[in-house]
Design a protein around this motif. Structure first.
Motif, mmCIF file in Angstrom:
data_model
loop_
_atom_site.group_PDB
_atom_site.id
_atom_site.type_symbol
_atom_site.label_atom_id
_atom_site.label_comp_id
_atom_site.label_asym_id
_atom_site.label_seq_id
_atom_site.Cartn_x
_atom_site.Cartn_y
_atom_site.Cartn_z
ATOM 1 N N ILE A 77 -5.189 -2.285 -3.692
ATOM 2 C CA ILE A 77 -3.745 -2.173 -4.057
ATOM 3 C C ILE A 77 -3.941 -3.129 -5.404
ATOM 4 C CG2 ILE A 77 -1.561 -2.368 -3.393
ATOM 5 C CD1 ILE A 77 -3.031 -0.349 -1.801
ATOM 6 N N ALA A 85 0.863 -1.366 0.107
ATOM 7 C CA ALA A 85 -0.072 0.099 0.100
ATOM 8 C C ALA A 85 0.825 1.245 -0.019
ATOM 9 C CB ALA A 85 -0.658 -0.078 1.233
ATOM 10 N N GLU A 117 -7.155 -2.550 1.134
ATOM 11 C CA GLU A 117 -6.359 -2.296 2.364
ATOM 12 C C GLU A 117 -7.128 -1.225 2.882
ATOM 13 O OE1 GLU A 117 -3.273 -2.765 4.986
ATOM 14 O OE2 GLU A 117 -3.669 -3.964 2.979
ATOM 15 N N LEU A 140 -2.054 1.908 -6.674
ATOM 16 C CA LEU A 140 -3.298 2.229 -5.915
ATOM 17 C C LEU A 140 -4.371 2.633 -6.988
ATOM 18 C CD1 LEU A 140 -4.066 2.790 -2.802
ATOM 19 C CD2 LEU A 140 -3.561 5.006 -3.069
#
Length: 686
Positions: A588, A268, A582, A608
């Motif tokens: 992610i 992340a 996440e 992302l």
């Protein structure tokens, strides 16, 4: 909130200031005085009459109205002091050095909350508690050393850890890196790293403000805020580098997918930094080295000339640059021969340019001039120059100083003799330069910078993605867990992600008819068990009706089997795409080569969601196995454009289907024309 009273206070009171400069209360007074604070400085200490030449107030009740208060007293006293100062003395900014709050106990957290509530009630800024303070040109409200040289064009440094901030400053000062401000946010419950970036972004003046930001982060409380303001600052011309500590894989649960096993909080962080355009660093030395690089003219290319008087460091630097994808091109021809004639016999101009240990300051200047003015293919110059202790280097470093001022190309000074030539290096740094004492650390930092993409576009790629239909399918799924293959197929189809022709059925005859229609060979897979290969639930290269019937009968005997899937068997390079939700960050997305590269080598890169095409290409190019994707040793590469398109489409699907918590597409099979999903799993949690 960050206000004027915090940044430019006309008056400061130190609660707990003392004469003992070996304790925080005395040290912060010393630093304020030595830092040339021009406002009114007051001190409260019931046991002293005078502190470092300043008359002392014995009680807070005695002081006049004051703008900023620095508290260096036990934690249990702080809430009452804050309330009294805010209510009775018009204090609208607090720096609380004291520890013993929410970082230690629940009781400490309650004390901290009282302070925060009071600050919110009176509109006061709060730095800390549990910090080293705030350092600006206006006031040196820190209790630590070193105090770096301050310069409006120096670095803004924001740290989530006081002790680490001190160590990073130590690393920076030795390199000559100058600072504009140092923020130690401590527990950061009111003003965190994201809030400081927001203030710098919303008040940014390109004519006067620092354009370099260094961050040490232990907790990303608000990823969206960090992403937005870091991206905005970079788009305005700033450069940002950061360490995120504490982001190793937790392994907190047994993952049921490749993505679940690979993705972590570190994925992340990597994805967030990539999207924002933040250069990620992994050590204090790397962070301060990147900061020093940011102070030099920006690189316009990847070709470096190395000027040295010592062969070994030149070779190590060449190796390190080449390993990072940067280039040290050979220099030859008439210009190289011309330069060689101006150096001592035995000198080399092949690149590295070795002027020999006996080379003079004049030789150094000549070599730099050729790299600047005559070798057109060179984008930057690296100068390695130390001493074995036989001569002083003042004249040599003065030549280097003048050439740095003259050259339009970046010049990287690598002066390794910090002990033997310490005074010479110190004088060089006082002229406003930086020094990279280790050539390999410099090359590693440069590699990180060159690999970091620009901030990503915020637009969502919707072309070819049927968002209403995606929501209809998700809405129709009533139970949590892995969804059926037909629903997987529908969702991927809505996103425009092609899947190999397949049929799922518990009817043997239907599957044989399908195999005849699409043509043998086919692949048979059991439906039900999550890990098909582990239970013998995959049969490749099935070529006849009889073979398929036997495999069907065998697979239906596997525990938890509900049906069999038959797919047309195709060939190609195995690829992988996965995603994991996440908390706080969102989805992610991971990509990489399939098969052993995912399961064993974990050669994946992360982004992302939602992703732009530039981000997808950056993810693909950052893979260690990218040469396989590109094509190597006579083997054709895959359709990279199509792979990137599928990554982007998948990220858009995830943006509108937050109920998807994990998914794998593994493998996708790719050749120079097509990229087709062969197997996919999607985990839904509502």
């Amino acid at each position: 909130m960050i206000n004027r009273q915090l940044l430019q206070p006309e008056s400061i009171v130190v609660i707990g200031g003392s004469n003992n400069v070996h304790k925080p209360g005395g040290a912060v007074v010393r630093n304020l005085l030595q830092g040339g604070y021009h406002g009114t400085l007051r001190i409260v200490n019931p046991k002293e009459d005078e502190v470092q030449g300043i008359k002392v107030f014995h009680d807070v009740k005695e002081i006049p109205p004051t703008e900023l208060a620095i508290l260096v007293v036990a934690a249990r006293f702080c809430p009452d002091y804050v309330e009294q100062l805010a209510r009775d003395k018009e204090v609208r900014a607090f720096i609380i050095i004291s520890a013993g709050f929410g970082e230690e106990t629940k009781a400490g957290a309650a004390l901290e909350q009282r302070i925060i509530d009071t600050c919110e009630q009176y509109g006061a800024s709060l730095i800390g508690p549990n910090c080293i303070g705030l350092l600006t040109a206006w006031h040196h409200s820190v209790f630590t050393k070193p105090i770096p040289q301050l310069n409006p064009k120096g670095v803004d440094f924001i740290s989530g850890s006081g002790a680490t901030a001190v160590f990073i400053l130590e690393s920076a000062v030795i390199k000559g890196l100058q600072f504009n401000s140092v923020w130690s946010i401590g527990n950061g419950k009111q003003i965190g790293i994201e809030d400081v970036l927001q203030y710098m972004d919303e008040n940014f003046d390109p004519a006067t403000d620092s354009k370099v930001k260094l961050l040490y982060i232990e907790n990303i409380a608000n990823p969206d805020k960090l992403l937005f303001h870091a991206s905005s600052l970079i788009k305005k011309g700033c450069r940002i580098a950061a360490i995120k500590a504490g982001s190793s894989e937790s392994g907190s649960r047994a993952a049921s997918s490749h993505t679940g096993a690979i993705a972590s909080s570190d994925s992340a962080v990597e994805a967030l930094f990539r999207k924002a355009g933040i250069v990620r660093c992994f050590s204090r030395e790397e962070l301060t080295t990147v900061g020093c690089i940011f102070t030099l003219p920006p690189l316009t290319g990847k070709n470096f000339a190395i000027v040295t008087h010592a062969g070994g460091p030149g070779v190590m630097l060449t190796d390190a640059l080449s390993k990072g994808g940067l280039q040290v091109p050979p220099l030859s021809g008439p210009l190289a021969d011309e330069l060689k004639e101006k150096l001592y016999p035995g000198a080399s101009t092949a690149n590295p340019i070795d002027i020999l240990a006996t080379g003079t300051p004049e030789h150094l200047g000549i070599a730099i001039d050729y790299c600047e003015n005559k070798f057109d293919d060179i984008d930057a110059i690296m100068v390695i120059f130390g001493t074995p202790g036989l001569v002083q280097l003042y004249e040599t470093y003065d030549v280097l100083h003048k050439k740095i001022l003259e050259c339009k190309k970046p010049v990287f000074p690598i002066l390794p003799s910090l002990h033997t030539a310490g005074p010479e290096v110190e004088e060089f740094l006082k002229k406003g330069h930086v020094n990279f004492s280790d050539e390999v650390t410099l090359a590693t930092a440069l590699t990180q910078i060159m690999r970091t993409p620009r901030p990503a576009s915020t637009e969502i790629e919707l072309f070819g993605v049927d968002v209403p239909r995606i929501r209809d399918i998700i809405g129709g799924i009533k139970e949590n867990g892995y969804i059926s293959p037909d629903k997987v197929h529908e969702l991927l189809s809505c996103a425009g992600i092609p899947m190999v022709p397949e049929m799922v059925s518990a009817n043997k005859e239907e599957l044989i008819a399908f195999a005849q229609k699409v043509g043998y060979p086919v692949v048979a897979k059991v439906v039900g068990p999550v890990h098909k290969s582990d239970v013998g639930g995959v049969a490749l290269n099935v070529r006849t009706d009889k073979h398929l019937a036997l495999e069907f009968d065998r697979m239906m005997q596997i525990p938890d089997a509900t049906a069999v899937m038959v797919q047309k068997m195709i060939k190609g390079t195995e690829l992988f795409i996965g995603a994991k939700y996440e908390p706080r960050f969102g989805h992610i997305v991971l990509c990489g080569l399939g098969g052993i590269f995912v399961e064993v080598l974990k050669d994946v890169s992360s982004g992302l969601a939602p992703l732009s095409y530039d981000e997808a290409y950056s993810m693909i190019h950052s893979l260690r196995g990218y040469k396989i994707i590109k094509g190597t040793r006579g083997q054709a590469g895959i359709n990279e454009k199509r792979y990137a398109e599928i990554i982007v489409r998948l990220s858009t699907l995830l943006r509108f289907a937050t109920e998807i918590k994990e998914m794998d597409i593994n493998p996708l099979l790719a050749d120079e024309k097509n990229v087709i999903a062969v197997d996919a799993r999607i985990l839904i949690e509502k």
